[in-house]
Design a protein around this motif. Sequence first.
Motif, PDB file in Angstrom:
ATOM      1  N   UNK A 106       0.839  -1.193   0.000  1.00  0.00           N
ATOM      2  CA  UNK A 106       0.000   0.000   0.000  1.00  0.00           C
ATOM      3  C   UNK A 106       0.876   1.245   0.000  1.00  0.00           C
ATOM      4  N   UNK A 107       0.380   2.319  -0.628  1.00  0.00           N
ATOM      5  CA  UNK A 107       1.105   3.589  -0.560  1.00  0.00           C
ATOM      6  C   UNK A 107       0.986   4.140   0.855  1.00  0.00           C
ATOM      7  N   UNK A 108       2.117   4.349   1.465  1.00  0.00           N
ATOM      8  CA  UNK A 108       2.187   4.706   2.873  1.00  0.00           C
ATOM      9  C   UNK A 108       1.464   6.010   3.192  1.00  0.00           C
ATOM     10  N   UNK A 158      -4.529   7.188   1.322  1.00  0.00           N
ATOM     11  CA  UNK A 158      -5.561   6.245   1.749  1.00  0.00           C
ATOM     12  C   UNK A 158      -5.455   4.939   0.956  1.00  0.00           C
ATOM     13  N   UNK A 159      -5.806   3.851   1.619  1.00  0.00           N
ATOM     14  CA  UNK A 159      -5.674   2.540   0.981  1.00  0.00           C
ATOM     15  C   UNK A 159      -6.463   2.469  -0.314  1.00  0.00           C
ATOM     16  N   UNK A 198      -8.728   6.273   5.011  1.00  0.00           N
ATOM     17  CA  UNK A 198      -7.711   6.923   5.841  1.00  0.00           C
ATOM     18  C   UNK A 198      -6.314   6.649   5.319  1.00  0.00           C
ATOM     19  N   UNK A 199      -5.395   7.587   5.566  1.00  0.00           N
ATOM     20  CA  UNK A 199      -4.027   7.349   5.125  1.00  0.00           C
ATOM     21  C   UNK A 199      -3.477   6.104   5.798  1.00  0.00           C
ATOM     22  N   UNK A 208      -6.409  -4.003   4.829  1.00  0.00           N
ATOM     23  CA  UNK A 208      -6.326  -3.265   3.562  1.00  0.00           C
ATOM     24  C   UNK A 208      -5.400  -3.983   2.577  1.00  0.00           C
ATOM     25  N   UNK A 209      -4.302  -4.543   3.112  1.00  0.00           N
ATOM     26  CA  UNK A 209      -3.401  -5.317   2.251  1.00  0.00           C
ATOM     27  C   UNK A 209      -4.164  -6.452   1.585  1.00  0.00           C
ATOM     28  N   UNK A 210      -4.997  -7.123   2.374  1.00  0.00           N
ATOM     29  CA  UNK A 210      -5.752  -8.249   1.830  1.00  0.00           C
ATOM     30  C   UNK A 210      -6.725  -7.776   0.751  1.00  0.00           C
TER      31      UNK A 210
END
Lengths: 342, 325
Positions: B107-109, B112-113, B150-151, B163-165
């Motif tokens: 994910x981009x750190x 937001x996801x 959210x970020x 979110x990764x999943x």
Amino acid sequence: MQSGEYLSFYLLNICTTFRFHTLYQTETRRYLSKTFSKSYCGQYFLWSYRESCGKKDSAHTTHMATKLRTKLKDVSFSFALHSKVYWSYLKIMIQKSMEYRTNFFIQLFVEIGHIVLTIVFFYVIFGNVSDIAGWSKDKMWVLIGIFTVFSELIVGLFYVWNLSSLPSKIKDGYIDFTLLKPANSQFLLTASSTYISSFVSTIPGFIMIFIGLTNLNLTVTLAQLLVSIILFICGIIVFYSVMTMLTSLAFLFTNSSASLARLVIDLYQFGQYPPTMYKGLVKVFFLIVLPVTIAAGFPADTLLHGISIGNVLLSIVVAAGFLYASTRVWKQMIKHYSSASS
Amino acid sequence: MITVTNVSKTFMVHKREPGLTKSLKALFKRTYTPIDAVKNINFSIEQGEIVGFIGPNGAGKTTTLKMLSGLLFPTNGTLSVAGYTPYERDHDFLKKISLVMGQKNQLFWDLPAVDTFTLQKQLYGISDDQYEANLDVLVDMLDARDFIQQQVRKLSLGQRMKCELIAALIYNPSIVFLDEPTIGLDVVTQKKLRSFIKNYNKQYNATIILTSHYMADVQELCERVIVINNGSLGYDGSLADLVHTYASHKTITLVFDTEVEEQQLYKYGTILSYSPLKTVFSVPRMGMKKTASLMLSQLPVEDIDIAEIPIEEVIRQVFSENNDT
């Protein structure tokens, strides 16, 4: 035909057939032979080509044509996909640069400072020097302007968030995810993440070009403008390819070649001088081996002195060659990727 | 679906002793030693299976997953996943698989996801409708609606993993490689993720290969486990059998209010260690509940702790057995 012509024709034919066999895809071969077939010379080519392939039936021809069509479809599809992906990345990069507000404004301030400083610097230089290698002060403005745009774009499009961090990404195994994306890995790792601020930094370049052209009172034709843009793009492609090839050595020697891409950035400083400055072997070197003069010299030459077909052809050939080489080298190097543990 | 035949992977690692002088020496002269991360393994997995890869650190689990997903080139042997050879990384193949690593994120750190999800949508060429539908299902399954906007840097570890999943599954891959997906998460979140993985497997008939250190992960999810240690396969079969043969006992630790004599304790199970105030038993898994309640009612128990035999112990047993025969 005279015997001399025959001989050269024959030699050319051998060379071409050989190159077709080794270099090009079958489809391309077929396509080229079709275009040639319209002329007498083409008939001869086609005949000898078919002879050399040992295939004369029309079924083969139709088969090849369908294959070519699907190939073209694939290419255009892939192009559409990658432009969409690039656009998504661009939006993400813009968002990213605006995520931290203060940082964004500081960056903007830095870029404006950079613009002012660059222009002041060259004003000072030209206060002391009247011409370089036959190029007057105003012509130099155009050249250096183009060079500024060029270097900012190279840095922004390929260096800052792509190539410069590639070796460390390789070392830490962070490209695992990227390699598993169903898109071209070279595109994703060397060209996808754009450093937006560089676009702002190209402004002083445009200002310098403008200053030079107004002082010279030159009218630039549309053709000149288009050709110089094409040459400019060729230059970008050449530099991108050289940097990519050098950086991709990081797959082989983990953690060493970020500095190699930097070396290229340093080398292209040679591009901000008039092409006429380089003579003899150095000239050949900077034209073909490391074509820095293609970068800004050729586009500037086109704007100032008119179109030179030779330069255009040379640029296109060199750019295509370098780009092709970069994809080959990339594919070879990526095989050495060993990932990092867990 | 997945076949692995005689696969080995050897890494060349250069050996170096610590210290500056040794560093300088290593600059000019280097000795490389081959390390066999994976040694001649064979297995095959059918569509829709959930298979657990278990083994201690450095056993070769991740290396195997990376070869299966196409990141690593096997030194020897052949792999076939969904009819493709993984390391060729054919785009059609890549659209069918997904790799999730508990220790690395894609994910981009700073964003937001959801921005990563839209990028995935473009990369995998999913239509808008398909994307919306998939996202909806995944967000509901993971209960993630509140925080996908959210970020990522502001998310908790558990939220980030969810979110990764979503990012990894938004394109409906039919083969999912999960490398320690529950690492570092609290028990409740672990449980939620497990039930999600199970649901995803059922809903899409997806093949799932999972590595984990936690026995609970494997127990709850996998009917079949592959035990790997030092790069070779030790056991491949149903979890029930593995537990039956190797983890048939649990350990119960009792702390007493008043001193208890050793003779009183024999009837409850094998005593591993005895002291008048604290005793550790090994109790068969079968009838464990009954034994525990008997202990609680008959003995002056102040504290009771029932623990699974650690996975390392199970694996050790698997391998000591293999070496004996």
